[in-house]
Each structure stands twice: as structure tokens, then as C-alpha cells.
Design a protein around this motif. Structure first.
Motif, PDB file in Angstrom:
ATOM      1  N   GLY A   1       1.013  -1.191   0.160  1.00  0.00           N
ATOM      2  CA  GLY A   1      -0.063   0.111  -0.025  1.00  0.00           C
ATOM      3  C   GLY A   1       0.929   1.484   0.000  1.00  0.00           C
ATOM      4  O   GLY A   1       0.291   2.397  -0.024  1.00  0.00           O
TER       5      GLY A   1
ATOM      6  N   PRO B   1       4.161   2.090  -2.073  1.00  0.00           N
ATOM      7  CA  PRO B   1       5.173   1.743  -2.844  1.00  0.00           C
ATOM      8  C   PRO B   1       6.165   2.805  -2.783  1.00  0.00           C
ATOM      9  O   PRO B   1       7.675   2.282  -3.180  1.00  0.00           O
ATOM     10  N   LEU B   2       5.997   3.924  -2.440  1.00  0.00           N
ATOM     11  CA  LEU B   2       7.076   4.973  -2.481  1.00  0.00           C
ATOM     12  C   LEU B   2       7.324   5.269  -1.155  1.00  0.00           C
ATOM     13  O   LEU B   2       8.273   6.095  -0.933  1.00  0.00           O
TER      14      LEU B   2
ATOM     15  N   PRO C   1       4.618   8.659   3.270  1.00  0.00           N
ATOM     16  CA  PRO C   1       3.671   9.680   2.771  1.00  0.00           C
ATOM     17  C   PRO C   1       4.091  11.080   3.299  1.00  0.00           C
ATOM     18  O   PRO C   1       4.746  11.098   4.369  1.00  0.00           O
ATOM     19  N   ASN C   2       4.109  12.069   2.416  1.00  0.00           N
ATOM     20  CA  ASN C   2       4.518  13.442   2.713  1.00  0.00           C
ATOM     21  C   ASN C   2       6.067  13.538   3.176  1.00  0.00           C
ATOM     22  O   ASN C   2       6.142  14.295   3.955  1.00  0.00           O
TER      23      ASN C   2
ATOM     24  N   GLN D   1      10.698   9.891  -0.997  1.00  0.00           N
ATOM     25  CA  GLN D   1       9.932   9.344  -2.390  1.00  0.00           C
ATOM     26  C   GLN D   1      10.944   9.649  -3.514  1.00  0.00           C
ATOM     27  O   GLN D   1      10.968   8.897  -4.564  1.00  0.00           O
TER      28      GLN D   1
ATOM     29  N   ARG E   1      -8.452  16.867   0.550  1.00  0.00           N
ATOM     30  CA  ARG E   1      -8.773  15.945  -0.045  1.00  0.00           C
ATOM     31  C   ARG E   1      -9.480  14.800   0.592  1.00  0.00           C
ATOM     32  O   ARG E   1      -9.217  14.798   1.979  1.00  0.00           O
TER      33      ARG E   1
ATOM     34  N   VAL F   1     -10.510  10.400   0.238  1.00  0.00           N
ATOM     35  CA  VAL F   1     -10.773   9.272  -0.905  1.00  0.00           C
ATOM     36  C   VAL F   1     -12.164   8.868  -0.673  1.00  0.00           C
ATOM     37  O   VAL F   1     -12.492   8.011  -1.123  1.00  0.00           O
TER      38      VAL F   1
ATOM     39  N   GLU G   1      -9.662   8.343   7.903  1.00  0.00           N
ATOM     40  CA  GLU G   1      -9.307   9.818   7.543  1.00  0.00           C
ATOM     41  C   GLU G   1      -9.422  10.458   8.884  1.00  0.00           C
ATOM     42  O   GLU G   1      -8.754  11.309   9.165  1.00  0.00           O
TER      43      GLU G   1
ATOM     44  N   TYR H   1      -1.877   6.348   1.272  1.00  0.00           N
ATOM     45  CA  TYR H   1      -2.324   6.842   0.326  1.00  0.00           C
ATOM     46  C   TYR H   1      -3.346   8.010   0.653  1.00  0.00           C
ATOM     47  O   TYR H   1      -3.705   9.051   0.032  1.00  0.00           O
ATOM     48  N   GLN H   2      -4.191   7.606   1.664  1.00  0.00           N
ATOM     49  CA  GLN H   2      -5.296   8.938   2.090  1.00  0.00           C
ATOM     50  C   GLN H   2      -4.252  10.219   2.699  1.00  0.00           C
ATOM     51  O   GLN H   2      -4.895  11.101   2.237  1.00  0.00           O
ATOM     52  N   ALA H   3      -3.243   9.910   3.151  1.00  0.00           N
ATOM     53  CA  ALA H   3      -2.340  11.067   3.666  1.00  0.00           C
ATOM     54  C   ALA H   3      -1.747  11.897   2.542  1.00  0.00           C
ATOM     55  O   ALA H   3      -1.488  13.118   2.462  1.00  0.00           O
ATOM     56  N   ASP H   4      -1.288  11.106   1.253  1.00  0.00           N
ATOM     57  CA  ASP H   4      -0.379  11.514   0.268  1.00  0.00           C
ATOM     58  C   ASP H   4      -0.753  10.534  -0.918  1.00  0.00           C
ATOM     59  O   ASP H   4      -0.081   9.622  -1.107  1.00  0.00           O
ATOM     60  N   VAL H   5      -1.269  11.220  -2.012  1.00  0.00           N
ATOM     61  CA  VAL H   5      -1.395  10.496  -3.206  1.00  0.00           C
ATOM     62  C   VAL H   5      -0.250  10.227  -3.866  1.00  0.00           C
ATOM     63  O   VAL H   5      -0.075   8.968  -4.579  1.00  0.00           O
ATOM     64  N   ASN H   6       0.939  10.916  -3.456  1.00  0.00           N
ATOM     65  CA  ASN H   6       2.131  10.693  -4.081  1.00  0.00           C
ATOM     66  C   ASN H   6       2.705   9.259  -3.691  1.00  0.00           C
ATOM     67  O   ASN H   6       3.521   8.816  -4.342  1.00  0.00           O
ATOM     68  N   ILE H   7       2.152   8.521  -2.603  1.00  0.00           N
ATOM     69  CA  ILE H   7       2.666   7.380  -2.340  1.00  0.00           C
ATOM     70  C   ILE H   7       2.293   6.315  -3.131  1.00  0.00           C
ATOM     71  O   ILE H   7       3.088   5.205  -3.124  1.00  0.00           O
TER      72      ILE H   7
END
Lengths: 209, 153
Positions: free
Chosen positions: A14, A16-17, A20-21, A26, A102, A104, A153, B88-94
Motif C-alpha cells: 500500500g 510503494p513510495l 507519505p508526505n 519518495q 482531499r 478518498v 481519515e 495513500y489517504q495522507a498523500d496521493v504521491n505514495i
């Protein structure tokens, strides 16, 4: 057809990079993958390893179960407890949306209240009708995914950091939403509707089925 | 891809039981230097624009994600419950690192970022996607793309 160059990363499914943030992190992952294009053809590894670990988020601190301290004026039914939980978490969901711009949530095209109603109704065997595009099972699956997204969220907007594993455990063991989805899954096993029987397990992590 | 030791047993057994393809040639083909390449992303995270049709189990089609799509308009309808979605919820770039690619293009690390990116629903067996993959490859070529980041979830 030839296989692509491949970079293996040690991150949880979930992500792959990796983190987050964290743009710098990344970019290092992307660079690791894209730099494989610069390898001479004769020296391209079958699978290159990315050397950097992600922390996956630190353990949870400060995340609180939604507790409604208002006097209980209902029968403690799942429907009412889920409504209470949604009411308690709404301020956090709204804050998260306000801050990040945002969400989801929204795949099912229903409000969170409608979703709660649909899930509870499904537990009681009262299923929604199919739409032109989606079967009953797919409609309820998307509703369930929206419920998960909405609650997590909201939790993510609360103070304190949390690991993905801790958040998952919290959702499935301590929230009414998790309890409702598990109950819906149990109810689906004896449902007359085949699409719901097929789709309900997909809402539940494999180890909890 | 996570370490197998960190995957729940049921999921680990599924992964270990997957058929692996065998190739009889060197996997790599040569190309232009990275700093000249036009890069697109193909995700298998079941991503799509909010108003697009959601993915359904066994979906063999794809969704188009224009590069200018605001992060708030991208949602996920992948069917698997067995991966983390909070990152992903926190950062779409993930999962869809278009902002990172733009930064790399601005810094001259890659040539440019494609206008269009794509997403599949990754739980579909890959061999059932071959026809669609060929079709998509033609679109990518027409767009001048000569590097694709295939990003599983």
C-alpha cells in the motif's frame, strides 16, 4: 514481450513510495527505479534492492476511540452505536478534509449516514437494489470501503502519529464501524444474493475472515 | 513489495503460490538517457477520477488520470482489503508520484512528465490484461512516452 527493470522496496503493501508526505524520501525511491534505465543493457539486474527502510509511521500516540459522553438515549443497537461513532468522528473527518483538501471517501456515491444505514440494513438482510452499473454486492463493497476510508481519515486527523498496523488493528477491534463490517460479512454468508456473498469477504482482511 | 515475513500467512501463501513467468532473453532494452525521457505512471492501485466508473473484481480495463487532476479528485476502488490505504489517504504521491516526477523534470533528472497516466485494478491476473496492455502501449508511444513507471500497490 520483455519484463521491466525492477526495483524491490521493503515497504508495507500500500506504500510503494515508502513514506507519505516525505518528498525527499519518495524521490530517492523514484531515482532508484529510474536510474535502472541508465544501466548498460548487459548489466541490468533482474531485481535491484532499494537500500532504505521506511518507518511505516511510529506507534500510535494519542489516538482515542470515539467515545460519546452524552447520555445514552437509545437502545445500544449497532445502528445507534454506529451513528454515535460517526457523530463523534465527524469533527475529525471535517478537520482532515479542511487541512488536506482531499478525501478518498465517495466511491459509493452515498453520504456517510446513508452508508451506515446501508451496512446495518445489510446485516439485517435488507439489501439495496442494483444500479445500472453496479451489482448489489459491488454497491455494498464500495459502501464498506467508503466507511473504512471515512473512519481512518478521521483518525488520521487526530493529534499524534500512528503506524499503519496500529491503525488497522484499531479499526477492526475497537471501532463500531469495524464491528459493523464484520457483522455484515457474517450475515452475507447466508444471504440469498450471490453478488453480496461474493463481494462481502473482500471487505475483510484475509486474517479476519 | 513488503517482506514476505511481514505479510499475514494467508496472503503470504497466495503470493508464494503465484506462477512466475519465464523469459528466454535478456530483460532489458536500451533507450535514451534518462534526462531526455518522457515518463508516465501506470498504477495497479485501482485509482481513478472521482466521477469515473469504479473498478469491479476481475476488471481488465483501465482508467485515465490526466496529470493535472487535483489530488482530491483521485479515489481508489481496488478490491483488496490486504494493503494499507492510510498512506495513500495522507498523500496521493505514495502511489501516484506525479508531483515528484514534475520536480524531477524541473531539476533536469528526467526529460518531461507525460500528460496522461493510467491505472488498472491490480488484482486481475496479469495474463488477462495482455490485450489491454498492448493497446495502452500504443497510446503511450503516440504520446511520446519512452519510460513508464509501473507502480504496484
Amino acid at each position: 514481450m520483455k519484463p521491466p527493470r525492477a526495483l524491490w522496496v521493503p515497504f508495507i503493501l500500500g506504500r510503494p513510495l515508502g513514506q507519505p508526505n516525505d518528498p525527499a524520501f519518495q524521490r530517492r525511491v523514484l531515482r532508484g527505479a529510474l536510474d535502472l534505465l541508465e544501466c548498460p543493457v548487459s548489466a541490468v539486474p533482474i531485481l535491484a534492492d532499494h537500500p532504505e527502510e521506511a518507518d511505516g509511521g511510529v506507534e500510535m500516540e494519542g489516538l482515542a476511540c470515539p467515545v460519546n459522553y452524552a447520555p445514552i438515549e437509545h437502545d445500544g443497537s449497532l445502528a445507534n452505536r454506529l451513528a454515535d461513532e460517526i457523530t463523534s468522528l465527524s469533527v475529525w473527518y471535517d478537520l482532515g478534509f479542511e487541512r488536506s483538501g482531499r478525501t478518498v471517501f465517495g466511491g459509493a456515491g452515498m453520504t456517510i449516514t446513508e452508508i451506515a444505514g446501508a451496512i446495518v440494513a445489510a446485516i439485517d438482510g435488507d439489501l439495496p437494489g442494483p444500479t445500472t452499473e453496479l451489482s448489489v454486492g459491488n454497491t455494498l463493497r464500495l459502501a464498506g470501503e467508503d466507511l473504512k476510508a471515512w473512519v481512518t481519515e478521521a483518525a488520521n486527523a487526530q493529534p499524534g502519529e500512528m503506524s499503519a498496523y496500529a491503525l488497522k488493528a484499531w479499526f477492526w477491534t475497537q471501532t463500531v464501524a469495524g464491528e459493523a463490517l464484520l457483522a455484515a460479512y457474517e450475515a452475507s454468508k447466508t444471504s440469498d444474493n450471490k453478488s453480496w456473498r461474493n463481494q462481502a469477504p473482500i471487505l475483510i482482511p484475509a486474517e479476519l475472515r | 513489495m513488503v517482506r514476505l515475513a511481514d505479510v499475514p500467512e494467508a496472503e503470504r501463501n497466495v503470493i508464494l503460490g503465484l506462477d512466475l513467468p519465464v523469459y528466454d532473453t535478456n530483460p532489458a532494452v536500451a533507450g535514451r538517457p534518462l534526462r531526455e525521457r518522457r515518463v508516465a505512471v501506470i498504477s495497479t492501485a485501482g485509482l481513478h477520477r472521482r466521477d469515473d466508473r469504479p473498478f469491479t473484481p476481475g476488471a481488465q480495463d483501465y482508467r485515465i488520470i490526466p496529470g493535472e487532476t487535483p489530488a482530491g479528485e483521485i479515489v481508489m476502488s481496488h478490491i483488496s482489503p490486504n494493503f494499507d490505504r492510510t498512506g495513500y489517504q495522507a498523500d496521493v504521491n505514495i502511489a501516484l508520484p506525479i508531483e515528484r516526477l514534475r520536480e524531477m523534470a524541473a531539476d533536469g533528472e528526467i526529460g518531461s512528465v507525460a500528460d496522461l497516466h493510467y491505472s488498472f485494478m491490480g488484482a486481475t491476473p496479469p495474463d488477462e490484461l495482455e490485450e489491454t496492455a498492448h493497446e495502452l502501449a500504443r497510446h503511450l508511444q503516440a504520446d511520446g512516452v519512452d519510460a513508464v513507471l509501473l507502480i504496484p500497490i
